[in-house]
Design a protein around this motif. Structure first.
Motif, mmCIF file in Angstrom:
data_model
loop_
_atom_site.group_PDB
_atom_site.id
_atom_site.type_symbol
_atom_site.label_atom_id
_atom_site.label_comp_id
_atom_site.label_asym_id
_atom_site.label_seq_id
_atom_site.Cartn_x
_atom_site.Cartn_y
_atom_site.Cartn_z
ATOM 1 N N HIS A 166 0.850 -1.193 0.000
ATOM 2 C CA HIS A 166 0.000 0.000 0.000
ATOM 3 C C HIS A 166 0.877 1.231 0.000
ATOM 4 N N GLY A 167 0.954 1.915 -1.148
ATOM 5 C CA GLY A 167 1.656 3.191 -1.228
ATOM 6 C C GLY A 167 3.029 3.141 -0.593
ATOM 7 N N LEU A 168 3.226 4.004 0.374
ATOM 8 C CA LEU A 168 4.497 4.051 1.098
ATOM 9 C C LEU A 168 4.393 3.345 2.443
ATOM 10 N N ILE A 169 3.190 2.909 2.797
ATOM 11 C CA ILE A 169 2.997 2.377 4.139
ATOM 12 C C ILE A 169 3.477 0.940 4.268
ATOM 13 N N ARG A 170 3.228 0.162 3.237
ATOM 14 C CA ARG A 170 3.733 -1.212 3.297
ATOM 15 C C ARG A 170 4.469 -1.474 1.997
ATOM 16 N N VAL A 171 5.772 -1.649 2.099
ATOM 17 C CA VAL A 171 6.638 -1.763 0.928
ATOM 18 C C VAL A 171 7.573 -2.940 1.134
ATOM 19 N N GLU B 260 9.781 5.844 4.557
ATOM 20 C CA GLU B 260 8.616 5.657 3.713
ATOM 21 C C GLU B 260 7.311 5.789 4.499
ATOM 22 N N LEU C 16 6.791 9.219 6.142
ATOM 23 C CA LEU C 16 6.419 10.221 5.141
ATOM 24 C C LEU C 16 4.957 10.050 4.735
ATOM 25 N N ALA C 17 4.521 8.800 4.580
ATOM 26 C CA ALA C 17 3.123 8.550 4.214
ATOM 27 C C ALA C 17 2.183 9.205 5.226
#
Lengths: 351, 269
Positions: free
Chosen positions: A78-83, A232, A235-236
């Protein structure tokens, strides 16, 4: 990255294999096999292990900005939250047991300072993450006695520090309980932002020792901690907290000069260069567009300060700053504006 | 006659076999209309359950988390029924209530575009109007498997097989022509699902396993009253405006690139 053997020692091979990116055949013991690191701990411990250590060297506080790799399910991204790859500001503190409480307090204060400075502390909640005594073999190293001791110690520390926490069963790390500072995204989904973990187990596994005042070899305790979390995810949440309009001090572009006509271009270039020399992030919109368009674009891009520069400003040697939220600040000298900007940035004002 | 202890410790006598629903009605039309499920001696069950012995009874409305969850679970059944009516070839997987609503996973070639979702919603509204009662019945595992195999519902068969060796009967909830494998509990009839909305459609692997088939998941939300639904949808719109995944990309704080891969963002200067 490191060889499979390191992760077998650290326990990741047993407890975390599915979460790692493995390079090579994990089951072929004849060939070398590596994995990208999902955690930094074993690597930092090599610093401690590089020499014989004395009790006088503790607490040894090892900090690092590390890049980690975790093979999360593609459905979880999810976006920058889970990478799958992230960079985190973290550290390990190697301690004598009696230093645990003091150092834990220091870690918590550091985390709170960081989160407060960026404006996120208010919405954080605290979770005391414990193991699941009903399922010890599920994912946890160590004996029941060790866990009970670690959790009792941590509970005492948290209560002494007046932390308002809720308890999370089966949320601990495989080597110890932790304090997770939690945050929710705009849809209400909660994740961990910052974590501080007490570890009374792993030092023995790595053979970490120090010579105590009585000449005896002892095993240290370890605190694993992050200060601001990983870039990450933090920042999200910052983007969501501020709806993209990051406070000036952290905004990628702080000031944008908007020359009304080409005549003002050089004047703007000059002033932008002066601001840049003072350490600010200033840009000029040289495009051949109407001023209305330039203003609208600066607003859409949420630039904190907009300086529309026309002939009058050039004649009077002034600037007319407009703040994205506060509006028109009136005409002022460039120096006055620079001073205003410096104050807002230096104080990390939330505007 | 049985003694039923109600909220506040009040004990009332009823004939054995009276359902919780009938008791709710006797306590007041307001409560009856708002009732979703009940708690009998601490266990959450649906309102059609007959009471056969002395017990403690609590009527739960949507104000109670269990009541709201049951309402949303029923909404997911209504969704599945609507999809089966419009696209009979669809195979059904799982459809639970979740934190903010519900979802249902489908195995189908139909693409759930916004237009298709609108059509499904319209069919769901019909089902709500039909006020179909939800009635629980049980089958022996072998019969349940045969029943689902006959309907071609391969995912339901897989789920039943997992429970078959527990020695328990398999429960279903029938609403009109639609019979769904489910443990319940559910609200009494489909007319209770007055305020709902389908919110999105995504892909989802069967059992979350990326080596298995990719199903299509429809998400929705449901509330007891229209006002609550509208407030929730408005909040959702507001949230979307702040979603870092949208705002962050628009403001060029980060991007993701297909050739680099999912979950590997590039932070922009």
């Amino acid at each position: 990255m490191a060889k499979r053997e390191l992760y077998k020692l650290s326990g990741h091979w047993d407890h975390y294999r599915d979460g790692m990116f493995i390079l090579g055949d994990p089951d072929d013991e004849e060939k070398e096999c590596f994995a990208l690191r999902p955690m930094t701990c074993p690597f930092q411990y090599q610093v401690f292990l590089n020499r014989a250590r004395s009790y006088r060297e503790l607490p040894m506080r090892l900090g690092e900005t590390s890049t980690l790799f975790r093979n999360e399910d593609s459905g979880e991204m999810h976006g920058l939250i889970r990478v799958r790859q992230f960079t985190i500001s973290e550290g390990h503190l190697i301690l004598r047991p009696e230093q645990l409480e003091e150092e834990f307090k220091g870690c918590l204060e550091l985390a709170k300072y960081c989160l407060d400075t960026v404006g996120m502390l208010d919405k954080c909640t605290f979770r005391f993450s414990q193991w699941d005594p009903a399922n010890p073999k599920n994912k946890y190293e160590g004996t029941k006695e060790q866990w009970e001791e670690a959790q009792a110690t941590m509970g005492r520390i948290l209560d002494n520090l007046g932390v308002d926490y809720k308890i999370g069963i089966d949320e601990a790390a495989f080597y110890g309980p932790k304090l997770d500072i939690q945050y929710k995204n705009v849809y209400g989904k909660e994740d961990t932002l910052v974590t501080i973990q007490i570890d009374m187990l792993l030092a023995a596994i790595y053979g970490m020792e120090y010579v105590d005042a009585d000449g005896q070899k002892k095993t240290p305790y370890i605190i694993h901690r992050t200060s601001l979390g990983c870039y990450e995810r933090t920042l999200a949440y910052l983007i969501e907290e501020y709806a993209g309009a990051l406070p000036t001090w952290m905004s990628p572009e702080q000031v944008r000069f908007l020359p009304v006509t080409d005549r003002a271009a050089d004047y703007c270039a000059d002033l932008a260069a002066k601001l840049t020399a003072q350490g600010f992030r200033a840009e000029v919109d040289y495009r051949n567009e109407k001023i209305g368009r330039k203003i609208r674009d600066a607003q859409i891009e949420k630039v904190p300060f907009m300086l529309v520069v026309g002939d009058r400003d050039m004649e009077n040697g002034t600037v007319s700053p407009r703040h994205r939220a506060d509006g028109d600040l009136g005409a002022m000298t460039f120096d006055a504006f620079a001073a205003l900007l410096k104050e807002i940035v230096d104080t990390k004002a939330k505007k | 006659m049985i003694n039923v202890t109600l909220k506040g410790g009040v004990v009332k006598e009823f004939e054995a076999g009276t359902t919780a629903m009938e008791i709710a009605k006797s306590l007041g039309m307001g409560l009856y209309k708002a009732a979703c499920v009940c708690r009998i001696d601490g266990a959450v069950q649906d309102l059609r359950t007959p009471l056969t012995a002395d017990c403690a009874l609590e009527i739960l409305t949507a104000e109670d988390p269990e009541g709201l969850r049951a309402l949303r679970h029923t909404a997911s059944h209504v969704l599945a029924q609507a999809v089966k009516r419009l696209y009979p070839q669809t195979k059904l997987a799982i459809g639970p209530a979740i934190d903010s609503g519900f979802y249902y996973d489908f195995d189908t070639d139909v693409a759930f575009t916004p237009d298709v979702l609108d059509a499904i919603e319209a069919e769901m509204k019909k089902i709500v109007k039909e006020a179909l009662p939800l009635e629980r019945h049980e089958l022996e595992p072998a019969d349940a498997i045969a029943y689902m195999e006959e309907k071609g519902e391969i995912y339901k068969v897989e789920l039943i097989r997992e429970h078959a060796d527990k020695g328990e009967k398999i429960s279903f909830f029938k609403q009109g022509e639609f019979d769904e494998l489910c443990a319940g509990p559910h609200v009494p009839d489909t007319s209770r699902v007055k305020a709902f909305k389908l919110t999105s459609a995504t892909g989802a692997y069967w059992r979350g396993d990326s080596s298995k088939k990719m199903l299509q998941r429809i998400y929705g939300t449901a509330f007891p009253k229209k006002e609550a639904l509208e407030a929730h949808l408005a909040a959702l719109e507001e949230a979307k405006k702040r979603d870092h995944n949208r705002v962050g990309r628009e403001l060029e704080y980060f991007t993701t690139v297909d050739i680099i891969g999912q979950g590997l963002p590039i932070l922009l200067p």
